[in-house]
Motif scaffolding. Structure first.
Motif, PDB file in Angstrom:
ATOM      1  N   LEU A 133      -1.675   4.488   1.827  1.00  8.69           N
ATOM      2  CA  LEU A 133      -1.629   4.478   0.371  1.00  8.69           C
ATOM      3  C   LEU A 133      -3.048   4.445  -0.180  1.00  8.69           C
ATOM      4  O   LEU A 133      -3.934   3.820   0.406  1.00  8.69           O
ATOM      5  N   SER A 134      -3.222   5.113  -1.310  1.00  7.85           N
ATOM      6  CA  SER A 134      -4.495   5.088  -2.018  1.00  7.85           C
ATOM      7  C   SER A 134      -4.267   4.598  -3.438  1.00  7.85           C
ATOM      8  O   SER A 134      -3.196   4.802  -4.011  1.00  7.85           O
ATOM      9  N   CYS A 135      -5.287   3.980  -3.982  1.00  6.94           N
ATOM     10  CA  CYS A 135      -5.252   3.521  -5.370  1.00  6.94           C
ATOM     11  C   CYS A 135      -6.583   3.922  -5.994  1.00  6.94           C
ATOM     12  O   CYS A 135      -7.623   3.339  -5.680  1.00  6.94           O
ATOM     13  N   ALA A 136      -6.539   4.928  -6.849  1.00  5.33           N
ATOM     14  CA  ALA A 136      -7.751   5.410  -7.507  1.00  5.33           C
ATOM     15  C   ALA A 136      -7.975   4.635  -8.796  1.00  5.33           C
ATOM     16  O   ALA A 136      -7.053   4.495  -9.617  1.00  5.33           O
ATOM     17  N   ALA A 137      -9.192   4.142  -8.958  1.00  2.00           N
ATOM     18  CA  ALA A 137      -9.513   3.331 -10.130  1.00  2.00           C
ATOM     19  C   ALA A 137     -10.487   4.058 -11.035  1.00  2.00           C
ATOM     20  O   ALA A 137     -11.441   4.680 -10.561  1.00  2.00           O
ATOM     21  N   SER A 138     -10.232   3.984 -12.321  1.00  2.00           N
ATOM     22  CA  SER A 138     -11.167   4.548 -13.292  1.00  2.00           C
ATOM     23  C   SER A 138     -12.195   3.489 -13.664  1.00  2.00           C
ATOM     24  O   SER A 138     -12.039   2.313 -13.339  1.00  2.00           O
ATOM     25  N   GLY A 139     -13.250   3.909 -14.311  1.00  2.00           N
ATOM     26  CA  GLY A 139     -14.239   2.944 -14.767  1.00  2.00           C
ATOM     27  C   GLY A 139     -15.361   2.776 -13.759  1.00  2.00           C
ATOM     28  O   GLY A 139     -15.223   3.100 -12.581  1.00  2.00           O
ATOM     29  N   ARG A 140     -16.465   2.214 -14.239  1.00  5.44           N
ATOM     30  CA  ARG A 140     -17.660   2.094 -13.407  1.00  5.44           C
ATOM     31  C   ARG A 140     -17.824   0.713 -12.782  1.00  5.44           C
ATOM     32  O   ARG A 140     -18.810   0.463 -12.105  1.00  5.44           O
ATOM     33  N   THR A 141     -16.854  -0.168 -12.995  1.00  3.88           N
ATOM     34  CA  THR A 141     -17.001  -1.522 -12.491  1.00  3.88           C
ATOM     35  C   THR A 141     -16.001  -1.863 -11.407  1.00  3.88           C
ATOM     36  O   THR A 141     -15.736  -3.027 -11.143  1.00  3.88           O
ATOM     37  N   PHE A 142     -15.449  -0.852 -10.745  1.00  3.63           N
ATOM     38  CA  PHE A 142     -14.449  -1.089  -9.698  1.00  3.63           C
ATOM     39  C   PHE A 142     -14.991  -2.056  -8.653  1.00  3.63           C
ATOM     40  O   PHE A 142     -14.264  -2.917  -8.160  1.00  3.63           O
ATOM     41  N   SER A 143     -16.244  -1.929  -8.313  1.00 10.41           N
ATOM     42  CA  SER A 143     -16.825  -2.750  -7.248  1.00 10.41           C
ATOM     43  C   SER A 143     -16.853  -4.233  -7.597  1.00 10.41           C
ATOM     44  O   SER A 143     -17.083  -5.063  -6.723  1.00 10.41           O
ATOM     45  N   LEU A 144     -16.617  -4.586  -8.847  1.00 10.16           N
ATOM     46  CA  LEU A 144     -16.639  -5.985  -9.252  1.00 10.16           C
ATOM     47  C   LEU A 144     -15.261  -6.638  -9.191  1.00 10.16           C
ATOM     48  O   LEU A 144     -15.141  -7.843  -9.371  1.00 10.16           O
ATOM     49  N   TYR A 145     -14.229  -5.857  -8.914  1.00  8.78           N
ATOM     50  CA  TYR A 145     -12.869  -6.366  -8.968  1.00  8.78           C
ATOM     51  C   TYR A 145     -12.363  -6.822  -7.611  1.00  8.78           C
ATOM     52  O   TYR A 145     -12.599  -6.163  -6.586  1.00  8.78           O
ATOM     53  N   PHE A 146     -11.667  -7.926  -7.622  1.00  9.38           N
ATOM     54  CA  PHE A 146     -10.857  -8.364  -6.492  1.00  9.38           C
ATOM     55  C   PHE A 146      -9.567  -7.552  -6.562  1.00  9.38           C
ATOM     56  O   PHE A 146      -8.953  -7.463  -7.618  1.00  9.38           O
ATOM     57  N   MET A 147      -9.140  -6.952  -5.437  1.00 14.02           N
ATOM     58  CA  MET A 147      -8.019  -6.016  -5.457  1.00 14.02           C
ATOM     59  C   MET A 147      -6.885  -6.486  -4.559  1.00 14.02           C
ATOM     60  O   MET A 147      -7.115  -7.128  -3.521  1.00 14.02           O
ATOM     61  N   GLY A 148      -5.684  -6.106  -4.951  1.00  9.64           N
ATOM     62  CA  GLY A 148      -4.528  -6.486  -4.151  1.00  9.64           C
ATOM     63  C   GLY A 148      -3.478  -5.390  -4.089  1.00  9.64           C
ATOM     64  O   GLY A 148      -3.455  -4.490  -4.935  1.00  9.64           O
ATOM     65  N   TRP A 149      -2.647  -5.468  -3.064  1.00  6.81           N
ATOM     66  CA  TRP A 149      -1.447  -4.642  -2.939  1.00  6.81           C
ATOM     67  C   TRP A 149      -0.234  -5.572  -2.978  1.00  6.81           C
ATOM     68  O   TRP A 149      -0.206  -6.604  -2.310  1.00  6.81           O
ATOM     69  N   PHE A 150       0.760  -5.159  -3.752  1.00  6.22           N
ATOM     70  CA  PHE A 150       2.023  -5.861  -3.841  1.00  6.22           C
ATOM     71  C   PHE A 150       3.142  -4.852  -3.632  1.00  6.22           C
ATOM     72  O   PHE A 150       2.925  -3.644  -3.711  1.00  6.22           O
ATOM     73  N   ARG A 151       4.353  -5.359  -3.365  1.00  9.17           N
ATOM     74  CA  ARG A 151       5.491  -4.465  -3.260  1.00  9.17           C
ATOM     75  C   ARG A 151       6.713  -5.127  -3.878  1.00  9.17           C
ATOM     76  O   ARG A 151       6.789  -6.344  -3.982  1.00  9.17           O
ATOM     77  N   GLN A 152       7.652  -4.276  -4.262  1.00  8.99           N
ATOM     78  CA  GLN A 152       8.865  -4.780  -4.881  1.00  8.99           C
ATOM     79  C   GLN A 152      10.058  -3.990  -4.389  1.00  8.99           C
ATOM     80  O   GLN A 152      10.110  -2.764  -4.537  1.00  8.99           O
ATOM     81  N   ARG A 153      11.000  -4.702  -3.787  1.00 13.39           N
ATOM     82  CA  ARG A 153      12.246  -4.109  -3.321  1.00 13.39           C
ATOM     83  C   ARG A 153      13.267  -4.208  -4.444  1.00 13.39           C
ATOM     84  O   ARG A 153      13.195  -5.075  -5.299  1.00 13.39           O
ATOM     85  N   PRO A 154      14.295  -3.360  -4.426  1.00 14.47           N
ATOM     86  CA  PRO A 154      15.322  -3.420  -5.474  1.00 14.47           C
ATOM     87  C   PRO A 154      15.960  -4.799  -5.555  1.00 14.47           C
ATOM     88  O   PRO A 154      16.371  -5.364  -4.534  1.00 14.47           O
ATOM     89  N   GLY A 155      16.012  -5.340  -6.748  1.00 11.74           N
ATOM     90  CA  GLY A 155      16.636  -6.630  -6.962  1.00 11.74           C
ATOM     91  C   GLY A 155      15.816  -7.820  -6.514  1.00 11.74           C
ATOM     92  O   GLY A 155      16.285  -8.957  -6.581  1.00 11.74           O
ATOM     93  N   LYS A 156      14.586  -7.569  -6.064  1.00  9.72           N
ATOM     94  CA  LYS A 156      13.724  -8.649  -5.584  1.00  9.72           C
ATOM     95  C   LYS A 156      12.508  -8.798  -6.489  1.00  9.72           C
ATOM     96  O   LYS A 156      12.151  -7.885  -7.225  1.00  9.72           O
ATOM     97  N   GLU A 157      11.864  -9.944  -6.371  1.00  8.50           N
ATOM     98  CA  GLU A 157      10.627 -10.149  -7.098  1.00  8.50           C
ATOM     99  C   GLU A 157       9.478  -9.417  -6.414  1.00  8.50           C
ATOM    100  O   GLU A 157       9.529  -9.118  -5.219  1.00  8.50           O
ATOM    101  N   ARG A 158       8.455  -9.156  -7.195  1.00 13.90           N
ATOM    102  CA  ARG A 158       7.267  -8.527  -6.629  1.00 13.90           C
ATOM    103  C   ARG A 158       6.613  -9.500  -5.655  1.00 13.90           C
ATOM    104  O   ARG A 158       6.441 -10.684  -5.975  1.00 13.90           O
TER     105      ARG A 158
END
Length: 126
Positions: free
Chosen positions: A20-45
């Motif tokens: 998976l890829s996540c493309a970010a806009s903006g010039r400050t991407f390097s300053l962000y803490f990043m995460g991946w989450f997932r959500q199944r049907p009927g479940k919480e993220r």
């Protein structure tokens, strides 16, 4: 502010791989803490993985340790999630998220994150 767009989801057989890829806009991407989450049907993220601004610290949910790898390219403003040995229970919509604070606390809590992508579907067939 940052905008996030995920890609790379799809249908794969159990035991297969996806990146998976996540493309970010903006010039400050390097300053962000990043995460991946997932959500199944009927479940919480739920938390999958997270990475600090420079990639020096990574965190994983127990069920994906040893199978998934989170990484980032701060030149290309892109976050990745390499998923190997996929299982049917990994099927979900996967979201990337960004937080302006590069701290470790609550890295697995969705409310901590300021920005979210629209998600990409991953389906693993048995």
């Amino acid at each position: 502010q940052v905008q996030l767009v995920e890609s790379g989801g799809g249908l794969v057989q159990a035991g297969g791989s996806l990146r998976l890829s996540c493309a970010a806009s903006g010039r400050t991407f390097s300053l962000y803490f990043m995460g991946w989450f997932r959500q199944r049907p009927g479940k919480e993220r739920e938390f999958v993985a997270a990475i600090s601004w420079n990639g020096g610290r990574t965190f994983y949910e127990d069920s994906v340790k040893g199978r998934f790898t989170i990484s980032r390219d701060n030149v290309r403003n892109t976050l990745y999630l390499q998923m190997n040995s996929l299982k049917p229970e990994d099927s979900a919509v996967y979201y990337c998220a960004a937080d302006r604070s590069d701290i470790d606390s609550a890295y697995n809590a969705p409310p901590r994150y300021d920005y979210w992508g629209q998600g990409t579907q991953v389906t693993v067939s048995s």
